[in-house]
Design a protein around this motif. Structure first.
Motif, short mmCIF file in Angstrom:
data_model
loop_
_atom_site.label_atom_id
_atom_site.label_comp_id
_atom_site.label_asym_id
_atom_site.label_seq_id
_atom_site.Cartn_x
_atom_site.Cartn_y
_atom_site.Cartn_z
N ALA A 1 0.81 -1.23 0.00
CA ALA A 1 0.00 0.00 0.00
C ALA A 1 0.84 1.27 0.00
CB ALA A 1 -0.96 0.01 1.18
N GLU A 2 1.93 1.29 0.73
CA GLU A 2 2.74 2.51 0.81
C GLU A 2 3.91 2.50 -0.19
OE1 GLU A 2 1.66 5.12 2.46
OE2 GLU A 2 -0.03 3.83 2.97
N GLU A 3 4.24 1.36 -0.76
CA GLU A 3 5.36 1.26 -1.69
C GLU A 3 5.00 1.64 -3.12
OE1 GLU A 3 6.43 -2.84 -1.36
OE2 GLU A 3 7.67 -2.51 0.40
N MET A 4 3.74 1.47 -3.51
CA MET A 4 3.38 1.64 -4.91
C MET A 4 3.49 3.10 -5.36
SD MET A 4 -0.71 0.81 -4.79
CE MET A 4 -0.40 -0.88 -4.34
N THR A 5 3.96 3.26 -6.60
CA THR A 5 4.09 4.58 -7.20
C THR A 5 3.63 4.52 -8.65
OG1 THR A 5 6.39 4.15 -7.84
CG2 THR A 5 6.04 5.29 -5.76
N TYR A 6 3.04 5.62 -9.08
CA TYR A 6 2.58 5.74 -10.46
C TYR A 6 2.92 7.14 -10.94
CZ TYR A 6 -0.67 5.73 -14.46
OH TYR A 6 -1.24 5.82 -15.71
N GLU A 7 3.51 7.22 -12.11
CA GLU A 7 3.84 8.51 -12.70
C GLU A 7 3.16 8.62 -14.06
OE1 GLU A 7 7.98 10.00 -11.85
OE2 GLU A 7 8.27 7.83 -11.61
N PRO A 8 1.90 9.10 -14.08
CA PRO A 8 1.20 9.25 -15.35
C PRO A 8 1.76 10.42 -16.14
CG PRO A 8 -0.17 10.06 -13.56
CD PRO A 8 1.08 9.49 -12.94
N VAL A 9 1.50 10.40 -17.42
CA VAL A 9 2.01 11.42 -18.35
C VAL A 9 1.67 12.83 -17.89
CG1 VAL A 9 1.74 12.33 -20.70
CG2 VAL A 9 1.99 9.88 -20.34
N GLU A 10 0.45 13.02 -17.43
CA GLU A 10 -0.03 14.38 -17.17
C GLU A 10 0.37 14.94 -15.81
OE1 GLU A 10 -3.33 11.69 -15.65
OE2 GLU A 10 -1.86 11.62 -17.27
N HIS A 11 1.06 14.16 -14.98
CA HIS A 11 1.48 14.64 -13.66
C HIS A 11 2.95 15.02 -13.66
CE1 HIS A 11 -1.71 13.52 -10.54
NE2 HIS A 11 -2.30 13.50 -11.70
N THR A 12 3.28 16.03 -12.88
CA THR A 12 4.67 16.45 -12.76
C THR A 12 5.36 15.80 -11.57
OG1 THR A 12 4.01 18.39 -11.48
CG2 THR A 12 4.28 18.67 -13.87
N SER A 13 4.60 15.12 -10.72
CA SER A 13 5.18 14.41 -9.58
C SER A 13 4.49 13.06 -9.46
CB SER A 13 5.03 15.23 -8.30
OG SER A 13 3.67 15.47 -8.04
N PRO A 14 5.16 12.09 -8.84
CA PRO A 14 4.58 10.75 -8.74
C PRO A 14 3.40 10.70 -7.77
CG PRO A 14 6.65 10.86 -7.55
CD PRO A 14 6.50 12.17 -8.25
N ILE A 15 2.53 9.75 -8.02
CA ILE A 15 1.42 9.45 -7.13
C ILE A 15 1.93 8.34 -6.21
CG2 ILE A 15 -0.91 8.52 -6.99
CD1 ILE A 15 -1.27 9.76 -9.85
N LEU A 16 1.90 8.59 -4.90
CA LEU A 16 2.51 7.69 -3.93
C LEU A 16 1.47 7.02 -3.04
CD1 LEU A 16 5.38 10.10 -2.83
CD2 LEU A 16 5.50 8.28 -4.55
N GLY A 17 1.46 5.72 -3.00
CA GLY A 17 0.60 4.97 -2.10
C GLY A 17 -0.76 4.61 -2.69
N ARG A 18 -1.34 3.57 -2.11
CA ARG A 18 -2.61 3.02 -2.61
C ARG A 18 -3.75 4.03 -2.56
NH1 ARG A 18 -5.09 -1.39 -4.09
NH2 ARG A 18 -3.44 -2.88 -3.74
N ASP A 19 -3.90 4.78 -1.47
CA ASP A 19 -5.02 5.71 -1.36
C ASP A 19 -4.95 6.80 -2.43
OD1 ASP A 19 -6.02 4.27 0.78
OD2 ASP A 19 -5.16 5.60 2.28
N ALA A 20 -3.77 7.36 -2.64
CA ALA A 20 -3.59 8.40 -3.67
C ALA A 20 -3.79 7.81 -5.06
CB ALA A 20 -2.22 9.04 -3.54
N LEU A 21 -3.35 6.59 -5.26
CA LEU A 21 -3.52 5.92 -6.55
C LEU A 21 -5.00 5.70 -6.85
CD1 LEU A 21 -1.71 4.67 -8.78
CD2 LEU A 21 -1.91 2.51 -7.56
N ARG A 22 -5.73 5.22 -5.86
CA ARG A 22 -7.18 5.00 -6.03
C ARG A 22 -7.88 6.32 -6.37
NH1 ARG A 22 -10.87 1.29 -5.10
NH2 ARG A 22 -9.48 -0.16 -4.07
#
Length: 137
Positions: free
Chosen positions: A38-59
């Motif tokens: 839950a806290e390790e996952m990261t996603y960096e979509p094209v339209e974001h300038t910073s990564p999305i960190l953690g399950r709650d933010a990803l959801r």
């Protein structure tokens, strides 16, 4: 032979990401991410300038992004898989995203994705994904 089978499972996970977006299913997208990280996952979509960190933010990101676009076509293209250890791998692929926004704007984009995946209980899950605009994007 086992590596070939594992590679096919990882490619199916990559394809599952685009298929979940096409179906408009945030739950299906989230099921592809490691439930034990839950806290390790990261996603960096094209339209974001910073990564999305953690399950709650990803959801939260997926709920908003899926609501804002209706995917009309997706493809996962040219996957390459490399194994790092028994339960870690990375994969590189391109995605084609054809969509319409709520205000009727049409887009047809290609993104490149680099992903880190971890095997848990005979399944491969995303831990990290970074997307950037690809050729034609």
């Amino acid at each position: 032979m086992k590596r070939d089978n594992e590679e096919q499972v990882i490619k199916a996970t990559l394809k599952g990401f685009s298929e979940a977006w096409l179906a408009g299913s945030m739950d299906a997208v989230m099921q592809l991410w490691d439930p034990s990280a839950a806290e390790e996952m990261t996603y960096e979509p094209v339209e974001h300038t910073s990564p999305i960190l953690g399950r709650d933010a990803l959801r939260q990101y997926f709920v908003q992004a899926i609501a804002g676009h209706v995917m009309t076509h997706t493809d996962m293209l040219a996957p390459v898989v490399r194994f790092l250890s028994g339960d870690l791998a990375y994969a590189i692929c391109n995605y084609r995203w054809v969509s319409e926004t709520a205000n009727g704007q049409h887009s047809d984009d290609i993104t490149r994705a680099t992903c880190v995946l971890r095997k848990r209980a005979h399944r491969w899950y995303f831990l990290h994904m970074h997307e950037s605009l690809g050729v034609g994007g």
